[in-house]
Design a protein around this motif. Structure first.
Motif, PDB file in Angstrom:
ATOM      1  N   UNK A 319     -65.722 -30.803  83.170  1.00  0.00           N
ATOM      2  CA  UNK A 319     -64.877 -31.579  84.024  1.00  0.00           C
ATOM      3  C   UNK A 319     -64.312 -32.851  83.414  1.00  0.00           C
ATOM      4  N   UNK A 320     -62.916 -32.985  83.180  1.00  0.00           N
ATOM      5  CA  UNK A 320     -62.626 -33.942  82.143  1.00  0.00           C
ATOM      6  C   UNK A 320     -62.292 -35.206  82.620  1.00  0.00           C
ATOM      7  N   UNK A 321     -62.597 -36.559  82.065  1.00  0.00           N
ATOM      8  CA  UNK A 321     -62.195 -37.870  82.606  1.00  0.00           C
ATOM      9  C   UNK A 321     -60.738 -37.930  83.278  1.00  0.00           C
ATOM     10  N   UNK A 322     -60.917 -38.292  84.408  1.00  0.00           N
ATOM     11  CA  UNK A 322     -59.343 -38.487  85.071  1.00  0.00           C
ATOM     12  C   UNK A 322     -59.273 -37.279  85.857  1.00  0.00           C
ATOM     13  N   UNK A 323     -59.834 -36.213  85.656  1.00  0.00           N
ATOM     14  CA  UNK A 323     -59.637 -35.196  86.781  1.00  0.00           C
ATOM     15  C   UNK A 323     -60.110 -35.433  88.048  1.00  0.00           C
ATOM     16  N   UNK A 324     -59.422 -35.053  89.176  1.00  0.00           N
ATOM     17  CA  UNK A 324     -59.588 -35.056  90.552  1.00  0.00           C
ATOM     18  C   UNK A 324     -60.593 -33.911  91.119  1.00  0.00           C
ATOM     19  N   UNK A 325     -61.415 -34.369  91.874  1.00  0.00           N
ATOM     20  CA  UNK A 325     -62.529 -33.351  92.235  1.00  0.00           C
ATOM     21  C   UNK A 325     -62.677 -33.158  93.766  1.00  0.00           C
ATOM     22  N   UNK A 326     -62.099 -32.116  94.376  1.00  0.00           N
ATOM     23  CA  UNK A 326     -62.147 -31.943  95.783  1.00  0.00           C
ATOM     24  C   UNK A 326     -63.495 -31.521  96.432  1.00  0.00           C
ATOM     25  N   UNK A 327     -64.051 -32.312  97.262  1.00  0.00           N
ATOM     26  CA  UNK A 327     -65.451 -31.914  97.755  1.00  0.00           C
ATOM     27  C   UNK A 327     -64.986 -31.272  99.238  1.00  0.00           C
ATOM     28  N   UNK A 328     -65.462 -30.063  99.253  1.00  0.00           N
ATOM     29  CA  UNK A 328     -64.886 -29.066 100.491  1.00  0.00           C
ATOM     30  C   UNK A 328     -66.057 -28.992 101.251  1.00  0.00           C
ATOM     31  N   UNK A 329     -66.287 -30.032 102.443  1.00  0.00           N
ATOM     32  CA  UNK A 329     -67.530 -30.112 103.130  1.00  0.00           C
ATOM     33  C   UNK A 329     -67.374 -28.697 104.204  1.00  0.00           C
ATOM     34  N   UNK A 330     -66.227 -28.424 104.428  1.00  0.00           N
ATOM     35  CA  UNK A 330     -66.124 -27.173 105.459  1.00  0.00           C
ATOM     36  C   UNK A 330     -66.843 -26.164 104.513  1.00  0.00           C
ATOM     37  N   UNK A 331     -66.544 -25.872 103.384  1.00  0.00           N
ATOM     38  CA  UNK A 331     -67.450 -24.537 102.746  1.00  0.00           C
ATOM     39  C   UNK A 331     -68.742 -25.001 102.427  1.00  0.00           C
ATOM     40  N   UNK A 332     -69.081 -26.370 102.189  1.00  0.00           N
ATOM     41  CA  UNK A 332     -70.409 -26.612 101.959  1.00  0.00           C
ATOM     42  C   UNK A 332     -71.547 -26.144 103.134  1.00  0.00           C
ATOM     43  N   UNK A 333     -70.717 -26.582 104.327  1.00  0.00           N
ATOM     44  CA  UNK A 333     -71.467 -26.289 105.601  1.00  0.00           C
ATOM     45  C   UNK A 333     -71.540 -24.824 105.991  1.00  0.00           C
ATOM     46  N   UNK A 334     -70.954 -24.094 105.309  1.00  0.00           N
ATOM     47  CA  UNK A 334     -71.076 -22.548 105.692  1.00  0.00           C
ATOM     48  C   UNK A 334     -71.466 -21.791 104.398  1.00  0.00           C
ATOM     49  N   UNK A 335     -72.348 -22.488 103.541  1.00  0.00           N
ATOM     50  CA  UNK A 335     -73.142 -21.960 102.396  1.00  0.00           C
ATOM     51  C   UNK A 335     -74.404 -20.842 102.678  1.00  0.00           C
ATOM     52  N   UNK A 336     -74.201 -19.822 102.432  1.00  0.00           N
ATOM     53  CA  UNK A 336     -75.411 -19.007 102.819  1.00  0.00           C
ATOM     54  C   UNK A 336     -76.806 -19.205 102.276  1.00  0.00           C
ATOM     55  N   UNK A 337     -76.530 -19.891 100.840  1.00  0.00           N
ATOM     56  CA  UNK A 337     -77.778 -20.357 100.350  1.00  0.00           C
ATOM     57  C   UNK A 337     -78.369 -21.388 100.764  1.00  0.00           C
ATOM     58  N   UNK A 338     -77.862 -22.074 102.138  1.00  0.00           N
ATOM     59  CA  UNK A 338     -78.525 -23.173 102.761  1.00  0.00           C
ATOM     60  C   UNK A 338     -78.885 -22.910 104.049  1.00  0.00           C
ATOM     61  N   UNK A 339     -77.925 -22.284 104.726  1.00  0.00           N
ATOM     62  CA  UNK A 339     -77.654 -21.889 106.096  1.00  0.00           C
ATOM     63  C   UNK A 339     -77.969 -20.543 106.494  1.00  0.00           C
ATOM     64  N   UNK A 340     -78.890 -20.086 107.418  1.00  0.00           N
ATOM     65  CA  UNK A 340     -79.015 -18.657 107.626  1.00  0.00           C
ATOM     66  C   UNK A 340     -78.163 -18.328 108.576  1.00  0.00           C
ATOM     67  N   UNK A 341     -77.465 -17.505 108.357  1.00  0.00           N
ATOM     68  CA  UNK A 341     -76.067 -17.044 109.272  1.00  0.00           C
ATOM     69  C   UNK A 341     -75.288 -18.053 109.605  1.00  0.00           C
ATOM     70  N   UNK A 342     -74.607 -18.886 108.398  1.00  0.00           N
ATOM     71  CA  UNK A 342     -73.907 -19.850 108.912  1.00  0.00           C
ATOM     72  C   UNK A 342     -72.413 -19.644 109.797  1.00  0.00           C
ATOM     73  N   UNK A 343     -72.133 -18.307 109.901  1.00  0.00           N
ATOM     74  CA  UNK A 343     -71.026 -18.081 110.663  1.00  0.00           C
ATOM     75  C   UNK A 343     -71.096 -17.880 112.041  1.00  0.00           C
ATOM     76  N   UNK A 344     -72.678 -18.171 112.452  1.00  0.00           N
ATOM     77  CA  UNK A 344     -73.065 -18.345 113.944  1.00  0.00           C
ATOM     78  C   UNK A 344     -73.257 -19.770 114.431  1.00  0.00           C
ATOM     79  N   UNK A 345     -72.639 -19.958 115.764  1.00  0.00           N
ATOM     80  CA  UNK A 345     -72.762 -21.087 116.237  1.00  0.00           C
ATOM     81  C   UNK A 345     -73.937 -21.347 117.109  1.00  0.00           C
ATOM     82  N   UNK A 346     -74.985 -22.146 116.551  1.00  0.00           N
ATOM     83  CA  UNK A 346     -76.474 -21.977 117.081  1.00  0.00           C
ATOM     84  C   UNK A 346     -76.855 -23.447 117.345  1.00  0.00           C
TER      85      UNK A 346
END
Length: 414
Positions: A319-346
């Motif tokens: 990533x170069x100096x001055x580049x904008x970086x988008x932090x997509x919390x909606x994606x992170x909160x559905x990361x299957x490496x972190x959450x078991x069955x993230x598509x499930x409302x539990x």
């Protein structure tokens, strides 16, 4: 460079896209094939003089960027990932006066002052008043049903408690609270044509809110009281906020504290009513893990951004100096490496290391405990007063670039 299988022209900040849905399938594809992906944009379409941004979609990478402010600035281009194309640079730069858009050490100084209002003791002192208000909101919704037993959950229920909590926190008189709600709505609704609100109207609403807050600060400087405003502003030379800084702090509260919690409550009700087994479980057991799962599921802020301060890398991607970086919390909160069955409302999910209040680091949400309290209180009140709620139609979503908003949710008891 990996080539994820995405629709032509895909951009997760496109307000037309977010008006229809959160792009979870595309996020899953990016996490799998290109977790740090360059999203091209026509120059100037977002208010920034560049040709795109890096979309960061994995939980670990969002946390990394969030916790390294020396590498990724919130101030350079602000934390807002997309403005209206008609905004000018001066209008963007003035927003650097808001704590959300500051970097250390200035951010550190302001946050240390502001956090006096969010101590566990300060939040606890609001509990009784907010519990009474939550019960009143639910009771009034039950008693003022339309002829067919239906009502709009957003306007009758979700909008009220977050507004009252912020107003209670800073001592806004009851007769002025509707003005705060109106101003905050106008500030975030300029992307939605239904509201017919221009960028200028939104800016005017922001200035009116700031002016109102600055008048409050000036009054407390002259006549300090035993309230949070006095604690924040009455002794400026002893490390308190200036009148201007308090004005911009209230502006942040009106959006970060009011709009986001309102949308979490709206999404939470929709989740319960589309997962009736969870609603039955909640009414029966009232799990203390519920509010955290609602925030993960809703993720009211889909994304913020940072700007690279130097040449660096994220997850092995340069990533170069001055580049904008988008932090997509909606994606992170559905990361299957972190959450078991993230598509499930539990609502019993535990642990639940979601990033709905930010990815950690200096900008982690100060008002988390207050927001969790509000969500707990309103759903306890609803389960008691309106246990038989059902959906009466599909939700209508807000057209916005970085808010996961619901503007109408028809429900019924009939």
């Amino acid at each position: 460079m990996p080539c994820p299988a995405l629709p032509d022209g895909f951009d997760a900040t496109d307000p037309d896209l977010l008006q229809s849905r959160v792009p979870h399938p595309e996020f899953a594809e990016l996490r799998q094939t290109a977790p740090v992906w360059w999203c091209p944009q026509p120059r100037g379409i977002t208010g920034f003089d560049d040709e795109g941004y890096w979309a960061v979609t994995r939980h670990a990478d969002v946390k990394y960027v969030s916790t390294h402010p020396e590498l990724f600035s919130s101030s350079t281009n602000t934390a807002v990932i997309r403005f209206n194309e008609h905004i000018n640079r001066d209008q963007i730069d003035v927003q650097k006066l808001i704590m959300l858009n500051m970097d250390p050490p200035e951010h550190t100084r302001v946050r240390q002052i502001v956090q006096r209002g969010f101590t566990p003791r300060a939040v606890r002192t609001l509990s009784d008043a907010l519990r009474v208000r939550a019960r009143a909101i639910a009771d009034e919704a039950r008693q003022s049903l339309d002829s067919d037993g239906s009502f709009d959950f957003v306007t009758r229920v979700a909008v009220e408690l977050p507004l009252q909590a912020i107003a209670e926190l800073i001592g806004v008189p009851q007769e002025d609270r509707a003005r705060i709600f109106d101003w905050s709505n106008k500030m975030i609704a300029y992307d939605d044509p239904e509201y017919a609100i221009t960028e200028e109207v939104g800016a005017e609403a922001a200035m009116e809110l700031i002016g109102y807050a600055m008048n409050m600060a000036a009054d407390r400087k002259q006549c300090p009281a035993k309230d949070i405003v006095s604690q924040l502003v009455a002794a400026e030379d002893q490390g308190n906020l200036s009148t201007d800084e308090f004005g911009f702090f209230v502006l942040l509260l009106a959006v970060a504290g009011n709009e986001t919690t309102r949308n979490a409550i709206s999404h939470g009700m929709h989740a319960f009513l589309t997962h009736p087994e969870q609603w039955e479980l909640y009414k029966r057991e009232r799990p203390t893990t519920t509010a955290e799962e609602i925030v993960r599921w809703a993720t009211p802020v889909t994304a913020f951004q940072r700007t690279a301060t130097q040449d660096t890398e994220i997850g092995g991607t340069p990533v170069k100096a001055g580049d904008r970086v988008g932090l997509f919390y909606s994606s992170a909160n559905n990361d299957a490496e972190v959450f078991d069955r993230p598509e499930r409302f539990d609502i019993t999910r535990d642990p639940n290391p979601h990033l709905g209040f930010g990815g950690g680091g200096p900008h982690f949400c100060l008002g988390k405990s207050l927001a969790i309290q509000e969500i707990d209180l309103i759903f306890n009140a609803l389960a008691d007063a309106l246990p038989d709620l059902r959906l009466a139609g599909d939700p209508r979503r807000l057209r916005a670039a970085w808010l996961n908003g619901i503007k109408e949710l028809p429900v019924t008891t009939g």
